[in-house]
Design a protein around this motif. Structure first.
Motif, PDB file in Angstrom:
ATOM      1  N   TYR A  69       4.177 -11.900  18.592  1.00  0.00           N
ATOM      2  CA  TYR A  69       3.803 -10.723  17.828  1.00  0.00           C
ATOM      3  C   TYR A  69       4.242 -10.838  16.377  1.00  0.00           C
ATOM      4  N   HIS A  71       5.072  -7.701  13.689  1.00  0.00           N
ATOM      5  CA  HIS A  71       4.904  -6.486  13.434  1.00  0.00           C
ATOM      6  C   HIS A  71       4.696  -6.285  11.898  1.00  0.00           C
ATOM      7  N   PRO A  73       3.980  -3.658   8.686  1.00  0.00           N
ATOM      8  CA  PRO A  73       4.023  -2.207   8.145  1.00  0.00           C
ATOM      9  C   PRO A  73       2.752  -1.547   8.182  1.00  0.00           C
ATOM     10  N   SER A  74       2.627  -0.441   9.143  1.00  0.00           N
ATOM     11  CA  SER A  74       1.372   0.243   9.356  1.00  0.00           C
ATOM     12  C   SER A  74       0.667   0.793   7.914  1.00  0.00           C
ATOM     13  N   ALA A  75       1.565   1.168   7.006  1.00  0.00           N
ATOM     14  CA  ALA A  75       1.197   1.770   5.611  1.00  0.00           C
ATOM     15  C   ALA A  75       0.191   0.628   5.045  1.00  0.00           C
ATOM     16  N   GLU A  76       0.452  -0.534   5.134  1.00  0.00           N
ATOM     17  CA  GLU A  76      -0.321  -1.710   4.376  1.00  0.00           C
ATOM     18  C   GLU A  76      -1.615  -1.956   5.166  1.00  0.00           C
ATOM     19  N   VAL A  77      -1.864  -1.519   6.213  1.00  0.00           N
ATOM     20  CA  VAL A  77      -2.997  -1.853   6.982  1.00  0.00           C
ATOM     21  C   VAL A  77      -3.954  -0.863   6.884  1.00  0.00           C
ATOM     22  N   ASP A  78      -5.228  -1.272   6.474  1.00  0.00           N
ATOM     23  CA  ASP A  78      -6.362  -0.442   6.513  1.00  0.00           C
ATOM     24  C   ASP A  78      -7.242  -0.551   7.748  1.00  0.00           C
ATOM     25  N   THR A  79      -7.051   0.054   8.819  1.00  0.00           N
ATOM     26  CA  THR A  79      -7.775  -0.112  10.079  1.00  0.00           C
ATOM     27  C   THR A  79      -9.317   0.054   9.822  1.00  0.00           C
TER      28      THR A  79
END
Lengths: 107, 150
Positions: A69, A71, A73-79
């Motif tokens: 995996y 992991h 940072p969710s802030a950096e990802v534009d889904t």
């Protein structure tokens, strides 16, 4: 190709790479290549009790084949961007397959 | 029968002496470093070499290579290739158990890339300041290892 581009957008961000043997390494993503090998700088081990040997590392080159995996940072990802890119890639793959099927009986 | 003339020097068919040819990888490394200098980078870290090429920063440094079978090899990284195979010189195999470690010298290793988990540069200053493990004799560590296994 899609995930190579995705990881290139994350260069310079902190990620945690979890390997197939269980060790998780946190570090700043320095570079990635098309095999999805990762080079991390400023690394640290998430579980130094289980893996004391890896506490004094400066940087780590992790072979892509041993990664389980990553992991991010969710802030950096534009889904939404990711979904668009995935749809586009699927469309192009289908188009290429259709074209190949067309040319095969003709040839 | 023609009489043999005087010896005229090494025949072109003979292979060159060892060491006269610079290893190709060293030239590639110099090329990468020259590229970094040309781009005005302070160190090669400023330039984004993709994947395996970033290992050029680690050549000549003490590195730890972790293998898929769990072994930890520590040595001087001599060279690498596109599959992340490496050549380690003055390598030692480090065993650890119960807060202790021990090293066995194993010489020069060529490790095939598919067996490699990670290649990491050791921070020697950090190791001297805060050693995670204490050095012990090989027998102690192997004993502790076998005890942990059972």
């Amino acid at each position: 190709m899609l995930f190579y581009t995705f990881f290139k957008t994350l260069m310079g961000k902190e990620v945690v790479v979890e390997l197939k043997n269980g060790v998780a390494i946190r570090g700043t993503l320095h570079s990635v290549d098309h095999f999805l090998n990762f080079k991390l700088t400023e690394t640290s081990v998430e579980d130094p009790v289980r893996f004391p040997q890896l506490t004094t590392l400066k940087s780590a080159f992790i072979r892509g084949s041993v990664v389980r995996y990553v992991h991010v940072p969710s802030a950096e990802v534009d889904t939404s961007l990711l979904q668009d890119a995935a749809r586009k890639e699927a469309f192009e793959a289908a188009a290429a397959a259709a074209k190949a099927a067309e040319e095969a009986p003709a040839a | 029968e023609r009489p043999m003339g005087p010896a005229r020097g090494p025949s072109r068919l003979r292979p060159p002496r060892c060491g006269t040819h610079r290893p190709f990888r060293l030239l590639a490394l110099r090329g990468q470093q020259a590229m970094a200098a040309r781009l005005g980078a302070e160190t090669a870290y400023d330039v984004d070499y993709a994947g395996t090429a970033s290992l050029c920063n680690e050549v000549g440094k003490t590195c730890m290579v972790v293998l898929t079978d769990g072994r930890h090899l520590i040595g001087t990284l001599s060279s690498y290739d596109q599959f992340a195979s490496v050549v380690l010189e003055k390598a030692v195999e480090r065993h650890h158990a119960a807060g202790k470690y021990a090293d066995t010298p194993v010489g020069t290793f060529v490790v095939r890339g598919e067996n490699i988990v990670l290649i990491a540069e050791l921070d020697e200053a950090k190791e001297k300041a805060h050693p995670a493990l204490e050095k012990a004799s090989m027998d102690e560590v192997l004993l502790a290892e076998s005890e942990a296994a059972t």
